[in-house]
Write an enzyme that holds these catalytic residues in place. Structure first.
Site, PDB file in Angstrom:
ATOM      1  CD  GLN A  50      -2.737   1.417   2.366  1.00 52.24           C
ATOM      2  OE1 GLN A  50      -2.189   1.814   3.393  1.00 52.24           O
ATOM      3  NE2 GLN A  50      -4.041   1.182   2.292  1.00 52.24           N
ATOM      4  CE1 TYR A  95      -2.648   9.497   7.386  1.00 52.87           C
ATOM      5  CE2 TYR A  95      -3.837   7.557   6.677  1.00 52.87           C
ATOM      6  CZ  TYR A  95      -3.162   8.251   7.655  1.00 52.87           C
ATOM      7  OH  TYR A  95      -2.993   7.713   8.904  1.00 52.87           O
ATOM      8  NE  ARG A 104      -8.049   0.274   3.707  1.00 54.99           N
ATOM      9  CZ  ARG A 104      -7.988   0.078   5.019  1.00 54.99           C
ATOM     10  NH1 ARG A 104      -7.540   1.026   5.812  1.00 54.99           N
ATOM     11  NH2 ARG A 104      -8.376  -1.059   5.554  1.00 54.99           N
ATOM     12  N   GLY A 125      -8.637  -6.512   9.696  1.00 52.71           N
ATOM     13  CA  GLY A 125      -7.561  -5.688  10.188  1.00 52.71           C
ATOM     14  C   GLY A 125      -6.989  -6.167  11.502  1.00 52.71           C
ATOM     15  NE  ARG A 126      -9.337  -2.868  15.904  1.00 48.84           N
ATOM     16  CZ  ARG A 126     -10.177  -2.312  15.016  1.00 48.84           C
ATOM     17  NH1 ARG A 126      -9.683  -1.559  14.051  1.00 48.84           N
ATOM     18  NH2 ARG A 126     -11.471  -2.512  15.076  1.00 48.84           N
TER      19      ARG A 126
END
Length: 363
Positions: A98, A177, A224, A316-317
């Protein structure tokens, strides 16, 4: 309908299952943004994912302000990414990188200059730096004559990713971002061809994607997005038409897949009452759609596969503490609890020392 454990073709990448590893910042590189040997073990342990999407990786020093995050703009960084990628491949896995430009979400003490963004704005709160947390600074707007240089940075990082052996590249266009700062109207106050109308605000995203796809191939390119709700102070007054237009543009480029990070009102990492836009995006995006945010069980994930909203899920986590997550989900085994204290620390603790299912069973 397919299950999480069925294979899927993501452009040129054949994924053996639909359990993707979401990009997860971990802070285990060096101050020079060079990958370390610990990262070889970490990613190899998780090679059973249908596809690993690496932690966000800087395209340039200007764009990388997170302490100890990796980059892809120097030869040294490329050379130290190679054994990571090679080891994942040797374990039978697939991995794409990424690519990250953080825009205004950085501090000058890390990047060595004033942050850049779509407009002269600042994020509320404080930035992580090597000297502790410091107040975010007002960014300067990127000038029109700087856009070609930014596009060249994305192209350079893409070429470097291919040199390192990655199976593809994902552009980070989410989470407040740089590209998100251009997309959404509370951060983009421009009055030139990159601001104002939806067509103008998606222009940079489209140009970056076209440049990356021109090097890696559209079938090895992903992006993404985070279409619903505030992300680190970046938001939009009318997200549905914006993000459906963005998804349609990406569909025309022919990227391999689109990943959406969509928190809900009960999310454990970011909450919003803004409805999820994946059903509307599904109507205009014909390639695989991957959803992310707070999926932890097979049942939760299978619902969106069954109703056709998603083709795969990026976990994810749960992947942080469960390197063998696909096996645990398949067998219904309990999940290791995570330790947030070690998410961004250096060293092996909370990084490569979580037990695999067979180890935990033997104990």
């Amino acid at each position: 309908m397919p299950s999480l454990f069925d294979p899927i073709q993501l452009g040129a990448i054949h994924a053996p299952n639909r359990i993707l590893m979401a990009p997860l910042t971990r802070g285990r590189a060096t101050k020079e943004a060079v990958p370390t040997d610990l990262m070889i073990d970490y990613y190899t342990q998780r090679a059973s994912a249908g596809l690993i999407i690496s932690e966000a990786t800087g395209i340039s020093r200007e764009g990388l302000g997170w302490p100890f995050a990796p980059g892809l703009w120097t030869d040294e960084q490329i050379e130290h990414w190679k054994p990571v990628v090679d080891s994942v491949h040797a374990a039978g896995g697939k991995i794409m990188v990424q690519m990250w430009h953080m825009g205004r979400q950085v501090h000058s003490s890390v990047i060595g200059g004033q942050p850049v963004s779509s407009s002269a704005t600042a994020t509320a709160g404080q930035a992580h730096t090597y000297d502790g947390k410091q107040d975010f600074e007002v960014a300067r707007p990127l000038e029109l004559d700087e856009i070609p240089r930014l596009l060249a940075d994305y192209e350079h990082a893409t070429r470097n990713a291919l040199r390192a052996g990655f199976d593809g590249v994902q552009i980070h266009g989410a989470n407040g971002y740089l590209l998100d700062q251009f997309l959404r109207d509370n951060a983009n106050l421009r009055d030139d061809r990159y601001g104002g109308s939806i067509e103008n605000r998606i222009r940079l995203m489209r140009e970056v994607t076209e440049r990356v796809a021109g090097v890696a191939g559209a079938d090895r390119t992903s992006i993404r997005l985070s279409p619903n709700g505030d992300s680190q102070g970046v938001d939009d007054s009318n997200p549905a038409p914006l993000f459906t237009a963005a998804a349609k543009a990406l569909d025309e480029i022919g990227i391999a897949f689109l990943e959406l990070r969509e928190p809900g009102p009960d999310g454990t990492f970011g909450r919003t009452e803004v409805p999820k836009l994946s059903p509307a995006i599904r109507q205009v995006f014909s390639k695989p759609l991957v959803l992310n945010s707070d999926y932890t069980t097979v049942e939760e994930a299978q619902v969106v596969l069954d109703n056709g909203t998603a083709d795969a899920i990026a976990f994810g986590r749960t992947f942080l503490a469960n390197p063998d997550l696909p096996a645990r989900l398949r067998t219904g085994a309990p999940l290791n609890p995570g330790n947030p204290r070690t998410w961004y620390s250096q060293g092996p603790e909370g990084y490569i020392d979580y037990p695999f299912l067979e180890t935990a069973t033997a104990e």
